[in-house]
Design an enzyme around this catalytic site. Structure first.
Site, PDB file in Angstrom:
ATOM      1  N   HIS A  68       0.338  -1.311  -0.285  1.00 34.65           N
ATOM      2  CA  HIS A  68       0.187  -0.167  -0.584  1.00 34.65           C
ATOM      3  C   HIS A  68       0.997   1.518  -0.034  1.00 34.65           C
ATOM      4  O   HIS A  68       0.313   2.517  -0.584  1.00 34.65           O
ATOM      5  CB  HIS A  68      -1.063   0.283   1.205  1.00 34.65           C
ATOM      6  CG  HIS A  68      -0.305   0.309   2.659  1.00 34.65           C
ATOM      7  ND1 HIS A  68       0.678  -0.526   3.278  1.00 34.65           N
ATOM      8  CD2 HIS A  68      -0.517   1.345   3.554  1.00 34.65           C
ATOM      9  CE1 HIS A  68       0.461   0.192   4.052  1.00 34.65           C
ATOM     10  NE2 HIS A  68       0.304   1.264   4.427  1.00 34.65           N
ATOM     11  N   ARG A  69       2.253   1.487   0.428  1.00 35.57           N
ATOM     12  CA  ARG A  69       3.405   2.154  -0.010  1.00 35.57           C
ATOM     13  C   ARG A  69       4.311   1.688  -0.236  1.00 35.57           C
ATOM     14  O   ARG A  69       4.468   0.815   0.382  1.00 35.57           O
ATOM     15  CB  ARG A  69       3.375   2.674   1.976  1.00 35.57           C
ATOM     16  CG  ARG A  69       2.269   3.882   2.215  1.00 35.57           C
ATOM     17  CD  ARG A  69       2.448   4.980   2.436  1.00 35.57           C
ATOM     18  NE  ARG A  69       1.916   5.508   2.702  1.00 35.57           N
ATOM     19  CZ  ARG A  69       0.279   5.987   2.375  1.00 35.57           C
ATOM     20  NH1 ARG A  69      -0.462   5.945   0.947  1.00 35.57           N
ATOM     21  NH2 ARG A  69      -0.380   7.221   2.632  1.00 35.57           N
ATOM     22  N   LYS A  73       9.287  -2.594   3.112  1.00 31.08           N
ATOM     23  CA  LYS A  73      10.740  -2.322   4.782  1.00 31.08           C
ATOM     24  C   LYS A  73      11.208  -3.119   5.156  1.00 31.08           C
ATOM     25  O   LYS A  73      10.183  -3.694   5.915  1.00 31.08           O
ATOM     26  CB  LYS A  73      10.726  -0.820   4.705  1.00 31.08           C
ATOM     27  CG  LYS A  73      11.798  -0.038   5.740  1.00 31.08           C
ATOM     28  CD  LYS A  73      13.069   0.363   4.884  1.00 31.08           C
ATOM     29  CE  LYS A  73      14.292   1.154   5.548  1.00 31.08           C
ATOM     30  NZ  LYS A  73      15.059  -0.606   5.832  1.00 31.08           N
ATOM     31  N   LYS A  97       3.569  -1.782  12.366  1.00 32.67           N
ATOM     32  CA  LYS A  97       5.296  -1.140  12.399  1.00 32.67           C
ATOM     33  C   LYS A  97       5.065   0.699  11.996  1.00 32.67           C
ATOM     34  O   LYS A  97       4.861   1.959  12.728  1.00 32.67           O
ATOM     35  CB  LYS A  97       5.941  -1.488  12.939  1.00 32.67           C
ATOM     36  CG  LYS A  97       7.263  -1.368  13.608  1.00 32.67           C
ATOM     37  CD  LYS A  97       8.512  -2.206  13.956  1.00 32.67           C
ATOM     38  CE  LYS A  97       8.248  -3.228  13.668  1.00 32.67           C
ATOM     39  NZ  LYS A  97       9.646  -3.913  14.260  1.00 32.67           N
ATOM     40  N   LYS A 109       9.900  -8.922   5.493  1.00 34.75           N
ATOM     41  CA  LYS A 109      10.871  -9.180   5.808  1.00 34.75           C
ATOM     42  C   LYS A 109      11.580  -9.776   5.128  1.00 34.75           C
ATOM     43  O   LYS A 109      11.007 -10.724   4.322  1.00 34.75           O
ATOM     44  CB  LYS A 109      10.534  -9.910   7.635  1.00 34.75           C
ATOM     45  CG  LYS A 109      11.347  -9.885   8.434  1.00 34.75           C
ATOM     46  CD  LYS A 109      11.589  -8.194   9.008  1.00 34.75           C
ATOM     47  CE  LYS A 109      12.499  -9.133  10.386  1.00 34.75           C
ATOM     48  NZ  LYS A 109      11.678  -7.379  10.989  1.00 34.75           N
TER      49      LYS A 109
HETATM   50  N1  GLU Z   1      15.008  -5.426  11.438  1.00 35.85           N
HETATM   51  C1  GLU Z   1      13.791  -4.006  12.275  1.00 35.85           C
HETATM   52  C2  GLU Z   1      12.968  -4.442  12.849  1.00 35.85           C
HETATM   53  O1  GLU Z   1      12.015  -5.160  12.969  1.00 35.85           O
HETATM   54  C3  GLU Z   1      14.477  -2.439  11.471  1.00 35.85           C
HETATM   55  C4  GLU Z   1      13.874  -2.766  10.196  1.00 35.85           C
HETATM   56  C5  GLU Z   1      14.406  -1.643   9.397  1.00 35.85           C
HETATM   57  O2  GLU Z   1      14.715  -0.618   9.578  1.00 35.85           O
HETATM   58  O3  GLU Z   1      13.697  -1.727   8.002  1.00 35.85           O
HETATM   59  O4  GLU Z   1      11.921  -3.507  13.003  1.00 35.85           O
END
Ligand code: GLU
Length: 474
Positions: A68-69, A73, A97, A109
């Site tokens: 959606h964005r 990440k 998050k 992830k």
């Molecule tokens: N691995 C970290 C997390 O679980 C950082 C992820 C990130 O900076 O993209 O939030």
């Protein structure tokens, strides 16, 4: 980390449960909720790597939970516990998050199923570069596509290998450095990223402890001063969380690692413990501290604040009833299972959820990505101007009052901001603002039982808004 493992337990199942618990309090059409909660793309790969004289086939994943964005990440984890279910769950948590802290990315992830301790530096580099190549092959990496970062078992070193591999495949791509975050500062990283997650945990717990009515309910005083803290995990997140709690006036009474835990009611110095572990290879037998044979025993100590900063599934239905902490701050992703949470809620323990509390890492990753795209260090343009202006103001005030500031004061007021000042300030503001939003929602909808559900409500509302153009709103 030693823990009781439940074979049948699905981490992604827990995340779906959290989502549904929150969706009950909202009035969105099922189609929209389904679009938000499932994983958009799941990439499972197996690739060969030469290890010594033989060939080893490595199992790895990258999951993009929500587009959606863009970009998506999330970190890359190197651990033997990596499974598709785990990576899907962690990718989903990244979506929520990012939404909570207003980082304009979808969640993703990655996971590579290896124990990094079993490989040499050369071998780790080969695995990392090959994994990156697999991501490139399927268009699962790029500054506008999907941007990895460190997670359990990876760090700045791996991120610089990833960037080097990517930029080798795409020479001349001006924003190529933004293909990964958590890089060393000399390789396009940003000051403050290393400590960001731990510092964010500190800011978040400090904020939670600043509300008199909430603290009264927990039978605690306002503020962190003198509060006893137990930290599980002395990795990057746990180490920095312990550091900031210590500096913020709390007392770290126990530290746990997978070989065991140590306890001292008078407080432990995180840095000395860290050095002791580096020297002896174990956290145990630290001078003045009591050894706890099982790492997980530390979780059951009486304390004000418990910070699990290792892996998921640490507090489960088998030990939840024995937890004596008043606040659990989830520095790791998913340390409390859904079953455990019900037990903790019934005991009146406040759980500050991962999707809020450990968002400091991705927040500063966002700043790093912005720095990479803008090709300039924060503060480079304005620092000297601010410094001159501030000193001119001080001069004028001194002239008018006929009194002068001490040198120390002048330096404090006069100086312009460096990159790290902007990073800390942006992180602090982000953590405070997000906590207030979650707390507001919990107050607005009194039937919401806990902060996790409130945090999911905040996240789902924001993500739903981004789908407004689909025209499926009620
Ligand atoms: N691995 C970290 C997390 O679980 C950082 C992820 C990130 O900076 O993209 O939030």
């Amino acid at each position: 980390m030693a823990t009781q493992h439940h074979e049948e337990h699905s981490f992604f199942g827990d995340v779906l449960k959290y989502f549904e618990n929150a969706a009950k309090h909202l009035n969105y059409p099922q189609g929209l909720l389904d679009q938000i909660k499932y994983c958009n793309s799941v990439y499972r790969m197996r690739f060969p790597v030469r290890v010594g004289d033989s060939l080893e086939v490595i199992e790895a994943y990258r999951v993009e939970h929500s587009h959606h964005r863009m970009p998506t990440k999330g970190g890359i984890r190197y651990a033997m516990s990596v499974t598709q279910d785990e990576v899907m769950a962690l990718a989903a948590l990244m979506t929520y998050k990012c939404a909570i802290v207003d980082v304009p990315f979808g969640g993703a992830k990655g996971g590579v199923k290896i124990d990094p301790k079993n490989y040499t530096l050369d071998q780790l580099e080969r695995i990392t570069r090959r994994y990156t190549t697999e991501l490139i092959k399927k268009n699962f990496i790029g500054p506008g596509i999907d941007v990895p970062a460190p997670d359990y078992g990876t760090g700045e070193r791996e991120m610089s290998w990833i960037m080097d591999t990517y930029t080798t495949f795409f020479p001349g791509q001006i924003d190529g450095m933004g293909c990964v975050t958590g890089k060393p500062v000399t390789q396009g990283g940003i000051s403050g990223r290393r400590e960001a997650t731990g510092l964010g945990v500190y800011f978040g717990v400090r904020e939670a402890c600043s509300f008199a009515d909430d603290m009264e309910r927990l039978g605690m005083s306002v503020g962190l001063k003198g509060k006893s803290v137990v930290v599980q995990g002395l990795g990057n997140v746990g180490y920095h969380a312990a550091k900031y709690f210590h500096e913020g006036g709390a007392k770290v009474i126990a530290l746990a690692e997978f070989e065991g835990a140590i306890y001292n009611a008078d407080g432990l110095n995180y840095e000395e413990v860290f050095q002791h572990r580096k020297k002896t290879g174990s956290i145990l037998h630290f001078p003045g501290a009591t050894n706890l044979a099982n790492s997980s025993d530390a979780l059951e100590l009486a304390c004000d604040i418990l910070i699990p900063a290792a892996l998921e599934n640490q507090i489960h239905e088998g030990n939840a009833s024995r937890i004596k902490a008043k606040i659990i701050g989830e520095a790791a992703n998913g340390p409390v299972t859904a079953e455990a949470e019900e037990i903790l809620n019934a005991k009146g323990i406040m759980v500050i959820p991962d999707i809020y509390l450990n968002a400091g890492g991705v927040t500063v990753s966002y700043f790093e990505w912005l720095k990479n795209l803008s090709h300039v260090r924060f503060g480079r343009l304005g620092k000297r101007f601010d410094e001159n202006l501030n000193n001119n103001i001080i001069d004028a005030v001194e002239e008018m009052t006929g009194r002068s500031l001490s040198e120390q004061r002048r330096q404090l007021i006069g100086r312009g901001a460096d990159e790290v000042d902007f990073v800390y300030s942006g992180l602090e503001e982000t953590m405070i603002e997000a906590y207030r939003q979650i707390r507001e929602v919990k107050k607005e909808i009194p039937s919401i039982p806990d902060y996790r559900t409130a945090a999911f409500v905040v996240a789902i509302r924001k993500i739903a808004r981004s789908y407004e153009s689909l025209g499926v709103f009620p």
